[in-house]
Scaffold this motif. Structure first.
Motif, PDB file in Angstrom:
ATOM      1  N   PRO A 258      -2.695  -0.266  -2.227  1.00 28.03           N
ATOM      2  CA  PRO A 258      -3.267   0.563  -3.701  1.00 28.03           C
ATOM      3  C   PRO A 258      -1.937   1.647  -3.092  1.00 28.03           C
ATOM      4  CG  PRO A 258      -4.747   0.815  -1.981  1.00 28.03           C
ATOM      5  CD  PRO A 258      -4.000   0.156  -1.068  1.00 28.03           C
ATOM      6  N   LYS A 259      -1.167   2.298  -4.242  1.00 35.40           N
ATOM      7  CA  LYS A 259      -0.232   3.413  -4.392  1.00 35.40           C
ATOM      8  C   LYS A 259      -0.511   4.934  -4.395  1.00 35.40           C
ATOM      9  CE  LYS A 259       3.826   0.082  -5.362  1.00 35.40           C
ATOM     10  NZ  LYS A 259       4.720   0.145  -5.861  1.00 35.40           N
ATOM     11  N   HIS A 260      -1.974   4.698  -4.762  1.00 34.01           N
ATOM     12  CA  HIS A 260      -2.882   6.017  -5.436  1.00 34.01           C
ATOM     13  C   HIS A 260      -3.148   5.855  -4.457  1.00 34.01           C
ATOM     14  CE1 HIS A 260      -6.497   3.573  -5.930  1.00 34.01           C
ATOM     15  NE2 HIS A 260      -5.142   2.473  -6.933  1.00 34.01           N
ATOM     16  N   PRO A 261      -3.596   7.040  -3.740  1.00 33.97           N
ATOM     17  CA  PRO A 261      -5.112   7.995  -2.654  1.00 33.97           C
ATOM     18  C   PRO A 261      -5.749   7.066  -2.743  1.00 33.97           C
ATOM     19  CG  PRO A 261      -4.171   9.874  -4.369  1.00 33.97           C
ATOM     20  CD  PRO A 261      -3.828   8.935  -4.370  1.00 33.97           C
ATOM     21  N   ASP A 262      -6.911   7.230  -2.016  1.00 33.14           N
ATOM     22  CA  ASP A 262      -8.096   6.333  -1.470  1.00 33.14           C
ATOM     23  C   ASP A 262      -8.718   7.531  -2.312  1.00 33.14           C
ATOM     24  OD1 ASP A 262      -9.977   4.936  -0.958  1.00 33.14           O
ATOM     25  OD2 ASP A 262     -10.450   6.180  -0.113  1.00 33.14           O
ATOM     26  N   LEU A 263     -10.011   7.475  -3.732  1.00 36.38           N
ATOM     27  CA  LEU A 263     -10.560   8.207  -4.129  1.00 36.38           C
ATOM     28  C   LEU A 263     -11.252   9.021  -3.011  1.00 36.38           C
ATOM     29  CD1 LEU A 263     -11.660  10.282  -6.446  1.00 36.38           C
ATOM     30  CD2 LEU A 263     -12.987   8.279  -7.115  1.00 36.38           C
ATOM     31  N   GLY A 264     -12.514   7.499  -2.808  1.00 37.23           N
ATOM     32  CA  GLY A 264     -13.355   8.598  -1.165  1.00 37.23           C
ATOM     33  C   GLY A 264     -12.725   9.234   0.304  1.00 37.23           C
TER      34      GLY A 264
ATOM     35  N   ARG B 176     -16.156   2.557  -4.964  1.00 39.72           N
ATOM     36  CA  ARG B 176     -16.002   1.803  -4.131  1.00 39.72           C
ATOM     37  C   ARG B 176     -17.068   0.698  -2.676  1.00 39.72           C
ATOM     38  NH1 ARG B 176     -12.987   4.933  -0.321  1.00 39.72           N
ATOM     39  NH2 ARG B 176     -14.169   4.042   2.067  1.00 39.72           N
ATOM     40  N   THR B 177     -18.149   0.275  -3.565  1.00 42.00           N
ATOM     41  CA  THR B 177     -18.764  -0.897  -3.113  1.00 42.00           C
ATOM     42  C   THR B 177     -18.587  -2.108  -4.017  1.00 42.00           C
ATOM     43  OG1 THR B 177     -20.102   0.797  -2.800  1.00 42.00           O
ATOM     44  CG2 THR B 177     -20.706  -1.710  -3.066  1.00 42.00           C
TER      45      THR B 177
ATOM     46  N   ALA C 296     -11.584  -0.247  -1.747  1.00 42.70           N
ATOM     47  CA  ALA C 296     -12.272   0.246   0.065  1.00 42.70           C
ATOM     48  C   ALA C 296     -11.827  -0.232   0.943  1.00 42.70           C
ATOM     49  CB  ALA C 296     -13.370   0.953  -0.574  1.00 42.70           C
ATOM     50  N   PHE C 297     -11.475  -1.491   0.654  1.00 46.50           N
ATOM     51  CA  PHE C 297     -11.448  -2.447   2.209  1.00 46.50           C
ATOM     52  C   PHE C 297      -9.585  -2.218   2.387  1.00 46.50           C
ATOM     53  CE2 PHE C 297      -9.768  -6.073   4.701  1.00 46.50           C
ATOM     54  CZ  PHE C 297     -10.671  -5.871   5.392  1.00 46.50           C
ATOM     55  N   GLN C 298      -9.025  -1.650   1.570  1.00 44.24           N
ATOM     56  CA  GLN C 298      -7.445  -1.377   1.544  1.00 44.24           C
ATOM     57  C   GLN C 298      -6.963  -0.267   2.104  1.00 44.24           C
ATOM     58  OE1 GLN C 298      -6.399  -3.043  -2.248  1.00 44.24           O
ATOM     59  NE2 GLN C 298      -5.305  -4.212  -1.863  1.00 44.24           N
ATOM     60  N   SER C 299      -8.449   0.889   1.642  1.00 43.23           N
ATOM     61  CA  SER C 299      -7.914   2.204   2.584  1.00 43.23           C
ATOM     62  C   SER C 299      -8.474   1.739   3.924  1.00 43.23           C
ATOM     63  CB  SER C 299      -8.815   3.034   1.058  1.00 43.23           C
ATOM     64  OG  SER C 299      -8.498   2.535   0.083  1.00 43.23           O
ATOM     65  N   THR C 300      -9.469   1.400   4.185  1.00 38.52           N
ATOM     66  CA  THR C 300      -9.791   1.739   5.796  1.00 38.52           C
ATOM     67  C   THR C 300      -9.365   0.908   6.463  1.00 38.52           C
ATOM     68  OG1 THR C 300     -12.212   1.627   4.653  1.00 38.52           O
ATOM     69  CG2 THR C 300     -11.581   0.846   6.965  1.00 38.52           C
ATOM     70  N   LEU C 301      -8.758  -0.129   5.920  1.00 38.88           N
ATOM     71  CA  LEU C 301      -7.331  -0.759   6.498  1.00 38.88           C
ATOM     72  C   LEU C 301      -5.933  -0.054   7.054  1.00 38.88           C
ATOM     73  CD1 LEU C 301      -6.139  -3.196   8.389  1.00 38.88           C
ATOM     74  CD2 LEU C 301      -5.312  -3.954   5.926  1.00 38.88           C
TER      75      LEU C 301
ATOM     76  N   THR D 187     -18.824  -1.370  15.040  1.00 40.68           N
ATOM     77  CA  THR D 187     -17.831  -1.163  14.727  1.00 40.68           C
ATOM     78  C   THR D 187     -16.649  -1.498  14.048  1.00 40.68           C
ATOM     79  OG1 THR D 187     -16.899  -2.038  17.073  1.00 40.68           O
ATOM     80  CG2 THR D 187     -17.690   0.434  16.537  1.00 40.68           C
ATOM     81  N   ASP D 188     -17.198  -2.403  13.467  1.00 36.40           N
ATOM     82  CA  ASP D 188     -16.232  -3.374  12.567  1.00 36.40           C
ATOM     83  C   ASP D 188     -16.199  -3.078  11.013  1.00 36.40           C
ATOM     84  OD1 ASP D 188     -15.982  -5.021  15.256  1.00 36.40           O
ATOM     85  OD2 ASP D 188     -17.385  -6.782  14.898  1.00 36.40           O
ATOM     86  N   TYR D 189     -15.731  -3.647   9.730  1.00 39.83           N
ATOM     87  CA  TYR D 189     -16.007  -3.859   8.714  1.00 39.83           C
ATOM     88  C   TYR D 189     -15.186  -4.399   7.927  1.00 39.83           C
ATOM     89  CZ  TYR D 189     -14.946  -0.500   4.528  1.00 39.83           C
ATOM     90  OH  TYR D 189     -14.960  -0.265   2.883  1.00 39.83           O
TER      91      TYR D 189
END
Length: 368
Positions: free
Chosen positions: A4-10, A191-192, A203-208, A262-264
């Motif tokens: 995503p090009k926009h910042p993660d909201l969470g 995010r869910t 949310a997954f992309q942001s965590t990655l 520790t995994d996601y």
């Protein structure tokens, strides 16, 4: 899969100290700087005519500094320090004008602005820590201003300011508390994935992206896994979409229960899931996914009296061996996933890893 090009909201809200994002806090702080600078310039002139030359010089100097600060607010990396400095000096100034021999009773209304500004710019916890001591000091100064409460009218004046200040503090605290709770619920919803309860694609992309940034700092590798349910369309066509939803929820539970803390894991869309295995070497990542593959394959679900069995295929990419960027890792993992599909499904395809002897369910990345 593009990031995503926009910042993660969470993530943005978690990093913010209050309900305002940093760009909004900068705008509000700039407005307060300009307002305070203009007001101080006016008061400085009035203090000059009142005969307080030192107050005139102090207020005029502060006004100039605030005007300069307002022009620098967008560029400073020390926004939090600037806000703290501004509020502490502002609240101290409120107390100072109350202590003047010729102070007006109207000056004490500024005490009620303390919790509003502190909570708005600093959030619930830090706003309370900063505002409460200054409000208590303001109450003491007002008591001294009244010269005691020997009369009923003096007690009424003191109680008016005290009760109003207490209520303002409580209202701001309760408002911030409820706002934080509502905001957190909105963040969780944003995010869910509502069907599986896992993280959604965004949310997954942001965590990655954060995991890659952490890896760049620490040098610790990880595995990115893309998993797809085999013949999922056939499940929907044969048993109905309700059965498909049951399968997706079941897979979500399997992933959440089996993976390490520790995994996601997240649902990327449709029947595709993504997994981030932190600090997992290629062999460990393969073994973990193979155990998960077998667990999915041997379990049966019941829907409307029918027994449903599903399998899953996996593609694994390793950071940084197969790429340092999220898009590169996804491309490699997707390629491995398609290789496992073409090889017969219910398989695991690690990138650039030859099959082990005696193992028929491992496919080298890119194999037909």
């Amino acid at each position: 899969m593009k990031t995503p090009k926009h910042p993660d909201l969470g993530a943005t809200l978690e990093q913010s100290r209050s309900g305002l994002r940093d760009n909004h806090r900068r705008s509000l702080a700039r407005l307060l700087f300009l307002f305070a600078a203009s007001a101080l310039a006016v008061f400085a002139v009035l203090q000059w005519f009142n005969g307080y030359a030192w107050i005139f010089a102090s207020e005029l100097s502060a006004s100039v500094l605030l005007f300069l600060g307002a022009m620098r607010l967008d560029a400073t990396p020390y926004l939090q320090r600037w806000i703290y400095t501004f509020l502490i000096l502002l609240f101290a100034f409120f107390l100072a004008i109350m202590l003047l021999p010729d102070a007006s009773v109207a000056a004490f209304v500024w005490v009620l602005m303390m919790p509003v500004l502190a909570y708005l710019l600093l959030g619930r916890r830090e706003g309370m820590i900063l505002s409460v001591p200054f409000m208590l000091a303001g109450g003491v100064v007002y008591y001294l201003y009244l010269g005691g409460v020997q009369s009923a009218s003096g007690m009424i004046d003191l109680l008016n300011l005290t009760l109003c200040g207490i209520l303002m503090q409580i209202f701001m605290h309760m408002y911030e508390l409820r706002r934080e709770e509502a905001e957190q619920k909105l963040v969780e919803l944003a995010r869910t994935d509502t069907l599986t309860g896992l993280a959604n694609r965004s949310a997954f992309q942001s965590t990655l992206a954060r995991t890659i940034a952490e890896g760049e700092r620490s040098g610790t590798g990880f595995a990115l896994v893309v998993m797809d349910i085999d013949h999922f369309k056939a499940v929907n066509d044969t048993f109905g979409h309700n059965a498909g939803d049951i399968v997706l929820r079941h897979i979500g539970r399997c992933l959440a229960e089996r993976l390490r803390t520790t995994d996601y894991v997240g649902r990327l869309g449709g029947e595709e899931f993504g997994l981030i295995l932190r600090d997992a070497k290629p062999a460990a990542a393969y073994e973990l996914m193979d155990e998960l593959r077998q667990r999915i394959a041997r379990q049966q679900l019941t829907c409307g009296g029918a027994n449903i069995s599903v399998t899953a295929s996996f593609g694994i990419a390793q950071w940084p061996e197969h790429g340092r960027e999220a898009e590169t890792l996804f491309s490699v993992a997707d390629g491995c996933l398609y290789s496992s599909k073409r090889a017969g499904r219910n398989r695991i395809a690690p990138a650039a890893l030859a099959p082990r002897a005696g193992q028929t369910d491992t496919v080298a990345g890119g194999a037909a």
